[in-house]
Structures are given as C-alpha cells and as structure tokens.
Design an enzyme around this catalytic site. Structure first.
Site, short mmCIF file in Angstrom:
data_model
loop_
_atom_site.label_atom_id
_atom_site.label_comp_id
_atom_site.label_asym_id
_atom_site.label_seq_id
_atom_site.Cartn_x
_atom_site.Cartn_y
_atom_site.Cartn_z
NE ARG A 57 31.45 24.92 17.34
CZ ARG A 57 30.43 24.72 16.47
NH1 ARG A 57 29.38 24.00 16.80
NH2 ARG A 57 30.46 25.27 15.27
N GLY A 58 29.71 28.24 17.85
CA GLY A 58 29.02 28.53 16.59
C GLY A 58 28.41 29.92 16.69
CB ALA A 59 28.57 32.79 14.35
NE ARG A 100 35.04 31.53 20.66
CZ ARG A 100 34.66 30.53 19.85
NH1 ARG A 100 33.64 29.77 20.17
NH2 ARG A 100 35.31 30.28 18.73
CD GLN A 212 35.29 23.45 15.90
OE1 GLN A 212 36.28 22.93 15.39
NE2 GLN A 212 35.36 24.62 16.49
CG ASP A 252 32.63 32.31 12.92
OD1 ASP A 252 33.11 31.59 12.03
OD2 ASP A 252 32.08 31.87 13.93
O1 MRU Z 1 33.41 26.36 16.74
P1 MRU Z 1 33.63 27.82 16.74
O2 MRU Z 1 32.57 28.60 17.48
O3 MRU Z 1 35.00 28.27 17.08
O4 MRU Z 1 33.55 28.18 15.21
C1 MRU Z 1 32.69 29.04 14.70
C2 MRU Z 1 31.93 28.29 13.75
O5 MRU Z 1 30.96 27.69 14.14
C3 MRU Z 1 32.37 28.16 12.36
O6 MRU Z 1 33.35 29.03 11.97
C4 MRU Z 1 31.18 28.14 11.50
O7 MRU Z 1 31.52 27.76 10.22
C5 MRU Z 1 30.47 29.44 11.46
S1 MRU Z 1 28.81 29.23 11.19
C6 MRU Z 1 28.05 29.63 12.64
#
Ligand code: MRU
Length: 374
Positions: A57-59, A100, A212, A252
């Site tokens: 996960r994470g952008a 996603r 998270q 994101d």
């Molecule tokens: O855990 P997610 O993939 O649903 O969330 C996305 C993120 O990681 C956050 O929004 C984050 O702050 C973005 S930074 C990559």
C-alpha cells in the site's frame, strides 16, 4: 503467494525481484507491527490481489509494485500464443489500474510500461524492457524521496532554529518508506533531520480505519526517531495548544493547481493547521501529480473500500493478531479512503525538484516538460 518471516534488520526496501527473476517479493504490511513477513508474488493476478488487499500500500509503493506487476505479466504472456499475449497484457494493465483508483502513481507506472512495450512484439525483448522499466521506476522513486528529504530538511532546520528545542512534526497515515521503496515522502525530511542532528519529535496520527499510523510508528521506532502515537481526534487539541510546529503529509494524487488527495482525515488536519497558523506541507514525488486534472475536488476519484475496515479493528491478542467487530451487525457504514485538501490550505509542496507553491503557475513552472497521457 508464499509467506516468509524475516528479521527486521535485514529488510531495507518494500519491493524487490526474487533471486530467480521470476517473482516479486513484497513486505506484507497488513502484518506490521506485529510480524515482519514477506510475500512472494509470481503472477500479475497475485500482484493485483496484493495491492487491492493492502499487502502492499502507499501511493509510491503501489506504483512500483504495479510496474513489477506488468513485468510479471510479460513473463506470463510469453507462454501464450502471440495474439492472446497482447490481449493478456491489456487485461493485466486494466486489472492493475482498477485495484486502487485514487493513487496517481499506480496508473502512471502501468501506462509507462505500456508505452515502453510498444517498442517491440518480441516476447523475450518485452520481458527485458518491462524489467528495465520497473527497475527504473523503483530507482526514480528512491532518488525522488531522497531529494524530498534534502529539500524538506531545510524547512525543518529553519523552523527549529527559529524556535529552539525539538521541532514537533505532525504526520498522518503512513507516507514513510513503507509507502514507497525507501525514505518515504512525508518522513524523508524527518529522517534527514534526524540524521543531520536536528532535534525532531513526531506526532503520529492513528489513521482509522486501518490505522496506518501503526506503520509510521514502527518505522520511526526502527530509525530511532522520537515519536508519540495519538488518536485521530487528539490532533485538533494538540495543534490548538501549540504542540505542533509543522504538519507534513504525503499525497496520493495532486492536481496541477495543487489540490491534494490523501488518506481520509487529511483535510481536517489542514483546516485546523490553517486556523492556527501552523504550516501545512505536502511531500510528493512528481509521479503523484496528475497534470491532466485541475480541480482536485471535482475530478479526483475517491476510492470507497470495504465496510469491514470500519466495522472491525485489528490488533494483537495473546493468541496472535485478531480482527474484532466494534459496531452492531447491520449498521450502515461508509468508507471513503481519501479526501481532497484544497490548495489554499497548503503552505507548500515538497517535491524532488524543491519547494513549490500549490498553484498551477508554480507547479507547471517547476515541471514544464510535456506529459504523455496517463
Ligand atoms: O494506505 P493507503 O494506500 O490506503 O493510503 C495511501 C497512503 O499511503 C496515504 O494516503 C499516504 O499519506 C500517501 S503517501 C504515499
């Protein structure tokens, strides 16, 4: 998907290619902070499942993972007759993009692979190109996050010198190295400050529904950065009482006028920071910009995730990790995973090319090169 337990010292990255070159290994982020495990993904379908179920996960991380997903697809396509190979590649791209919808990096990586693969119809060549492109996306992600750290460090250093004592940073969700490949975006300035001897303390917001913040706390603990974990609802109080000197969050998808989609709850933090004159920065690599979009609130797709993420919480018990229901069965639930913070609430964007005002003029001046369609 096979699972392996690993000692926490040995893992430096979130995504890498297995030794035989035929699979991709990722950290299973669902298990953290209770257990550090990796998953070995041997097909594009396994990669898509890992992305949609938040194993990865994470952008930034899902952008890199999708790049490698396309690489796995080229290996699979080699076993098919040429005509069905092309259809398979298109289906693989569609599948990955659908996993996603909010994070710009994911579609950006898939389209970049598709454009590169147009160069040849030769199967082994396509595998070689896809691997090269995926490795490049990962290397660029690492380099961009490192640069974000260098530029963000100056902001923290300036604030710390003006204030004296440790600088208190509030962050939200996990925009750390787990959300990328290394360094992270929002955490990169924090790690850079810590390494440079600038005293820094971080308030880590829990970030319901999937908490998270637990990932950020795990990362900061591993790096030896002073931090305090707080529930989401504590943030307004902390800012109002002067406990937060600066907010730094990730992103994101950011429109070309600077409107920022980030994990749900970011907008509330931006409002409170704005009301209390606390600077609010968004840290992002340029792969998170969506230059085709202007008005983020109107145009950025907001992913709605499963109601189970809201009705249940996951934690550790003496018998191991467990998921517990916290609301009566049948209760109506909504789970928008992101919100959009309008540019006017953002002090600045910290990018790999430096600090940038959240305006169309400033963003397009810093990133003037023509952009291929996503
Ligand atoms: O855990 P997610 O993939 O649903 O969330 C996305 C993120 O990681 C956050 O929004 C984050 O702050 C973005 S930074 C990559």
């Amino acid at each position: 998907m096979s699972t392996t337990d690993v000692p926490r010292e040995v893992v430096e990255r979130t995504v890498w290619v297995a030794e035989d070159g035929l699979a991709v290994v990722v950290i299973d982020q669902r298990e953290l902070p209770f257990r550090l495990t990796t998953r070995t993904l041997a097909s594009v379908h396994e990669m898509a499942e890992a992305i949609s179920t938040m194993v990865v996960r994470g952008a930034g991380c899902i952008g890199v993972a999708a790049g490698y997903g396309m690489y796995l697809a080229t290996i699979e396509a080699e076993t098919l007759p040429p005509a069905s190979g092309d259809t398979f590649m298109q289906q693989a791209a569609d599948l990955l993009v659908s996993t996603r919808p909010t994070a710009a990096n994911l579609e950006w990586a898939v389209r970049r692979q598709q454009r590169a693969l147009e160069a040849t119809t030769d199967g082994p060549d396509r595998i070689r190109i896809a691997r090269q492109v995926a490795d490049t996306i990962a290397a660029e992600d690492v380099a961009a996050c490192r640069q974000i750290g260098i530029h963000g460090l100056e902001i923290l250093r300036t604030l710390q010198r003006a204030k004296g004592g440790p600088i208190n940073v509030l962050t939200h969700c996990n925009a750390g190295w787990l959300a990328f490949v290394e360094h992270g975006s929002a955490t990169a300035p924090i790690y850079a400050a810590h390494d440079a001897g600038v005293p820094v303390h971080v308030y880590v917001g829990e970030t319901r529904p999937l908490n998270q913040g637990r990932l950020t706390a795990w990362e900061l603990d591993r790096a030896g950065v002073d931090h305090t974990f707080v529930v989401d609802n504590a943030v307004g109080h902390l800012i109002r009482r002067g406990k937060v000197d600066v907010v730094i969050v990730g992103a994101d998808r950011v429109s070309r006028q600077g409107d920022t989609a980030n994990k749900i709850g970011t907008y509330l933090r931006a409002l409170v920071a704005h009301h209390n004159d606390v600077p609010f920065y968004v840290a992002l690599p340029s792969s998170t910009f969506d230059f085709a979009m202007l008005d983020g609130e109107a145009e950025i797709p907001i992913e709605e995730r499963s109601s189970e993420e809201v009705t249940h919480v996951r934690g550790i018990t003496p018998d191991g990790p467990q998921s517990l229901r916290i609301v009566a069965e049948g209760t109506d639930v909504r789970n928008p995973a992101f919100d959009v913070t309008p540019a006017e609430l953002i002090t600045g964007l910290i990018t790999e090319r430096g600090l940038c005002e959240p305006t169309e003029e400033a963003i397009t001046a810093l990133f003037p090169e023509p952009r291929p369609g996503r």
